[in-house]
Design a protein around this motif. Structure first.
Motif, PDB file in Angstrom:
ATOM      1  N   UNK A   1       0.836  -1.204   0.000  1.00 26.40           N
ATOM      2  CA  UNK A   1       0.000   0.000   0.000  1.00 26.40           C
ATOM      3  C   UNK A   1       0.866   1.248   0.000  1.00 26.40           C
ATOM      4  N   UNK A   2       1.940   1.230   0.789  1.00 23.47           N
ATOM      5  CA  UNK A   2       2.837   2.380   0.858  1.00 23.47           C
ATOM      6  C   UNK A   2       3.526   2.622  -0.480  1.00 23.47           C
ATOM      7  N   UNK A   3       3.960   1.538  -1.133  1.00 21.64           N
ATOM      8  CA  UNK A   3       4.632   1.661  -2.429  1.00 21.64           C
ATOM      9  C   UNK A   3       3.690   2.214  -3.489  1.00 21.64           C
ATOM     10  N   UNK A   4       2.462   1.664  -3.559  1.00 23.56           N
ATOM     11  CA  UNK A   4       1.501   2.128  -4.560  1.00 23.56           C
ATOM     12  C   UNK A   4       1.094   3.572  -4.285  1.00 23.56           C
ATOM     13  N   UNK A   5       0.948   3.929  -3.011  1.00 25.11           N
ATOM     14  CA  UNK A   5       0.591   5.303  -2.668  1.00 25.11           C
ATOM     15  C   UNK A   5       1.676   6.264  -3.129  1.00 25.11           C
ATOM     16  N   UNK A   6       2.928   5.865  -3.007  1.00 26.36           N
ATOM     17  CA  UNK A   6       4.031   6.717  -3.438  1.00 26.36           C
ATOM     18  C   UNK A   6       3.972   6.978  -4.937  1.00 26.36           C
ATOM     19  N   UNK A   7       3.687   5.931  -5.718  1.00 29.04           N
ATOM     20  CA  UNK A   7       3.591   6.097  -7.172  1.00 29.04           C
ATOM     21  C   UNK A   7       2.396   6.976  -7.539  1.00 29.04           C
ATOM     22  N   UNK A   8       1.255   6.741  -6.891  1.00 31.31           N
ATOM     23  CA  UNK A   8       0.053   7.521  -7.186  1.00 31.31           C
ATOM     24  C   UNK A   8       0.243   8.982  -6.790  1.00 31.31           C
ATOM     25  N   UNK A   9       0.952   9.213  -5.699  1.00 30.23           N
ATOM     26  CA  UNK A   9       1.240  10.583  -5.273  1.00 30.23           C
ATOM     27  C   UNK A   9       2.153  11.275  -6.289  1.00 30.23           C
ATOM     28  N   UNK A  10       3.145  10.548  -6.780  1.00 34.64           N
ATOM     29  CA  UNK A  10       4.036  11.112  -7.776  1.00 34.64           C
ATOM     30  C   UNK A  10       3.321  11.462  -9.073  1.00 34.64           C
ATOM     31  N   UNK A  11       2.235  10.722  -9.363  1.00 28.98           N
ATOM     32  CA  UNK A  11       1.457  10.991 -10.577  1.00 28.98           C
ATOM     33  C   UNK A  11       0.410  12.073 -10.360  1.00 28.98           C
ATOM     34  N   UNK A  12       0.306  12.596  -9.129  1.00 28.75           N
ATOM     35  CA  UNK A  12      -0.670  13.634  -8.848  1.00 28.75           C
ATOM     36  C   UNK A  12      -2.087  13.133  -8.654  1.00 28.75           C
ATOM     37  N   UNK A  13      -2.245  11.813  -8.461  1.00 31.35           N
ATOM     38  CA  UNK A  13      -3.586  11.240  -8.317  1.00 31.35           C
ATOM     39  C   UNK A  13      -4.058  11.237  -6.872  1.00 31.35           C
ATOM     40  N   UNK A  14      -3.125  11.258  -5.923  1.00 30.18           N
ATOM     41  CA  UNK A  14      -3.473  11.379  -4.508  1.00 30.18           C
ATOM     42  C   UNK A  14      -2.522  12.385  -3.867  1.00 30.18           C
ATOM     43  N   UNK A  15      -2.914  12.882  -2.719  1.00 32.40           N
ATOM     44  CA  UNK A  15      -2.028  13.720  -1.908  1.00 32.40           C
ATOM     45  C   UNK A  15      -1.836  13.027  -0.572  1.00 32.40           C
ATOM     46  N   UNK A  16      -0.717  13.299   0.084  1.00 32.22           N
ATOM     47  CA  UNK A  16      -0.410  12.660   1.363  1.00 32.22           C
ATOM     48  C   UNK A  16       0.121  13.704   2.336  1.00 32.22           C
ATOM     49  N   UNK A  17      -0.222  13.509   3.606  1.00 33.30           N
ATOM     50  CA  UNK A  17       0.279  14.415   4.642  1.00 33.30           C
ATOM     51  C   UNK A  17       0.436  13.617   5.934  1.00 33.30           C
ATOM     52  N   UNK A  18       1.426  14.002   6.729  1.00 36.84           N
ATOM     53  CA  UNK A  18       1.652  13.323   7.998  1.00 36.84           C
ATOM     54  C   UNK A  18       0.912  14.051   9.108  1.00 36.84           C
ATOM     55  N   UNK A  19       0.158  13.267   9.892  1.00 38.85           N
ATOM     56  CA  UNK A  19      -0.529  13.805  11.059  1.00 38.85           C
ATOM     57  C   UNK A  19      -0.164  12.925  12.243  1.00 38.85           C
ATOM     58  N   UNK A  20       0.518  13.532  13.188  1.00 42.84           N
ATOM     59  CA  UNK A  20       1.019  12.782  14.334  1.00 42.84           C
ATOM     60  C   UNK A  20       1.868  11.615  13.842  1.00 42.84           C
ATOM     61  N   UNK A  21       1.445  10.392  14.136  1.00 46.35           N
ATOM     62  CA  UNK A  21       2.283   9.242  13.791  1.00 46.35           C
ATOM     63  C   UNK A  21       1.811   8.490  12.547  1.00 46.35           C
ATOM     64  N   UNK A  22       0.902   9.081  11.777  1.00 43.06           N
ATOM     65  CA  UNK A  22       0.360   8.370  10.614  1.00 43.06           C
ATOM     66  C   UNK A  22       0.377   9.257   9.385  1.00 43.06           C
ATOM     67  N   UNK A  23       0.529   8.633   8.217  1.00 39.55           N
ATOM     68  CA  UNK A  23       0.442   9.333   6.940  1.00 39.55           C
ATOM     69  C   UNK A  23      -0.973   9.162   6.410  1.00 39.55           C
ATOM     70  N   UNK A  24      -1.627  10.273   6.099  1.00 41.84           N
ATOM     71  CA  UNK A  24      -2.992  10.256   5.581  1.00 41.84           C
ATOM     72  C   UNK A  24      -2.977  10.553   4.084  1.00 41.84           C
ATOM     73  N   UNK A  25      -3.821   9.845   3.341  1.00 41.28           N
ATOM     74  CA  UNK A  25      -3.899  10.004   1.898  1.00 41.28           C
ATOM     75  C   UNK A  25      -5.306  10.456   1.502  1.00 41.28           C
ATOM     76  N   UNK A  26      -5.388  11.266   0.468  1.00 40.19           N
ATOM     77  CA  UNK A  26      -6.672  11.718  -0.070  1.00 40.19           C
ATOM     78  C   UNK A  26      -6.572  11.757  -1.584  1.00 40.19           C
ATOM     79  N   UNK A  27      -7.654  11.416  -2.247  1.00 44.57           N
ATOM     80  CA  UNK A  27      -7.651  11.439  -3.702  1.00 44.57           C
ATOM     81  C   UNK A  27      -7.736  12.884  -4.181  1.00 44.57           C
TER      82      UNK A  27
END
Length: 331
Positions: free
Chosen positions: A287-313
């Motif tokens: 999931x982390x690997x795919x999220x990284x690729x999708x984020x690089x393609x501009x399809x999702x955004x990611x942000x760190x909140x406390x101890x977790x990384x949150x993703x949004x389309x």
């Protein structure tokens, strides 16, 4: 009126589901299919399901009447892990429970031979039930699940954020749809008068697209306490299933790969990496690997909140899922 009675322990154990439940949505959409109100569900969705799912509807509607009692075994807790996990749990229901719940269904009116055979736990009947549910889910919800999920995500995320930052009681005060928090009781508009004593078990709150007007709870109070509520969403632009939707999904899978497409569809409005892994049915590292690729393609955004990384389309990602994006996509 449904009155849900909390203790302090129940407040600590109450949680928000991380998305809609596939079997609850199947059952509640069957209710909507039987309504005659023109605004009950989108007309094109109703037409598609009526035309393409005639055999599943014939088998399932006797088990899910438009009003009155609906058997609890059709919505097992195992569906929180996905449709197939829920279906396995449903088909493993003890015969005593099948017999009891189908017998209670018989109080609504005479049962047909098919429904009685399900109540007897006959292997051929359960096999047909599994096939009917799988076919119905594929036709009615499968091609549009990501849209359904995205449309209720903002509501679910708001409840989760309120609970996280302000506590469960504050979250319980935010409901609309005839749900009122009067400590220590959650009062819900309901077709019948009943009380649900949580007794330290907590409450699972599940947002739903197809739940309308009033929330729904399991009839058997010995089962894990669950409240399915109508999520705030725009039903006039609700899920519509068509052959074009299926084609769009197939084209997207050829572009991104089936697994990465599933991950993108599972993001919704907001989720952590562990939630994303659970929703998509992949490992945490995948999931982390795919999220990284999708984020690089501009399809999702990611942000760190406390101890977790949150993703949004992103808007681009949602447009791509909806089949409206025709420009180039970054690799």
């Amino acid at each position: 009126m449904l009155r849900v009675h909390f203790t302090s322990g129940d407040l600590a154990r109450t949680r928000i589901a991380d998305g809609p439940d596939p079997l609850w949505e199947s059952v509640l959409s069957l209710h909507r299919m039987q309504e005659r109100r023109p605004d009950s569900v989108p007309a094109d969705w109703r037409k598609h399901v009526a035309q393409q799912a005639a055999e599943p509807l014939r088998l399932l509607i006797p088990l899910v009447p438009a009003r009155g009692y609906c058997p609890d075994f059709l919505t097992p807790a195992g569906a929180a892990e996905g449709f197939e996990a829920g279906l396995d749990a449903l088909l493993s229901t003890p015969r005593s429970q099948l017999r009891s719940e189908i017998g209670r269904l018989g109080a609504n009116g005479p049962l047909d031979p098919w429904t009685r055979s399900v109540g007897e736990g006959a292997a051929p009947a359960l096999s047909r039930l599994g096939t009917a549910l799988r076919d119905y889910q594929r036709i009615a919800l499968g091609a549009t699940w990501h849209r359904l999920r995205a449309r209720i995500e903002a509501d679910r995320a708001q409840l989760a954020r309120t609970q996280w930052y302000r506590g469960t009681e504050a979250m319980l005060r935010t409901f609309g749809h005839g749900i009122r928090w009067r400590p220590p009781v959650l009062e819900c508009e309901y077709p019948v008068d009943r009380d649900l004593q949580l007794e330290g078990r907590g409450l699972l709150v599940i947002p739903s697209y197809f739940c309308r007007r009033t929330p729904v709870a399991l009839a058997d109070t010995s089962l894990p306490p669950t409240l399915v509520y109508p999520a705030t969403t725009t039903h006039s632009t609700g899920p519509t299933a068509s052959l074009a939707d299926n084609a769009d999904t197939a084209h997207l899978a050829r572009l991104l790969g089936h697994t990465r497409t599933a991950v993108l569809q599972s993001v919704g409005g907001d989720c952590t990496t562990s939630e994303l892994a659970r929703r998509a049915g992949v490992s945490l590292s995948s999931a982390s690997e795919h999220a990284s690729v999708l984020r690089g393609a501009g399809l999702i955004s990611s942000s760190r909140r406390r101890n977790a990384v949150h993703h949004a389309i992103t808007a681009v990602g949602l447009a791509l899922l909806d089949g409206r994006h025709h420009g180039p996509v970054a690799a």
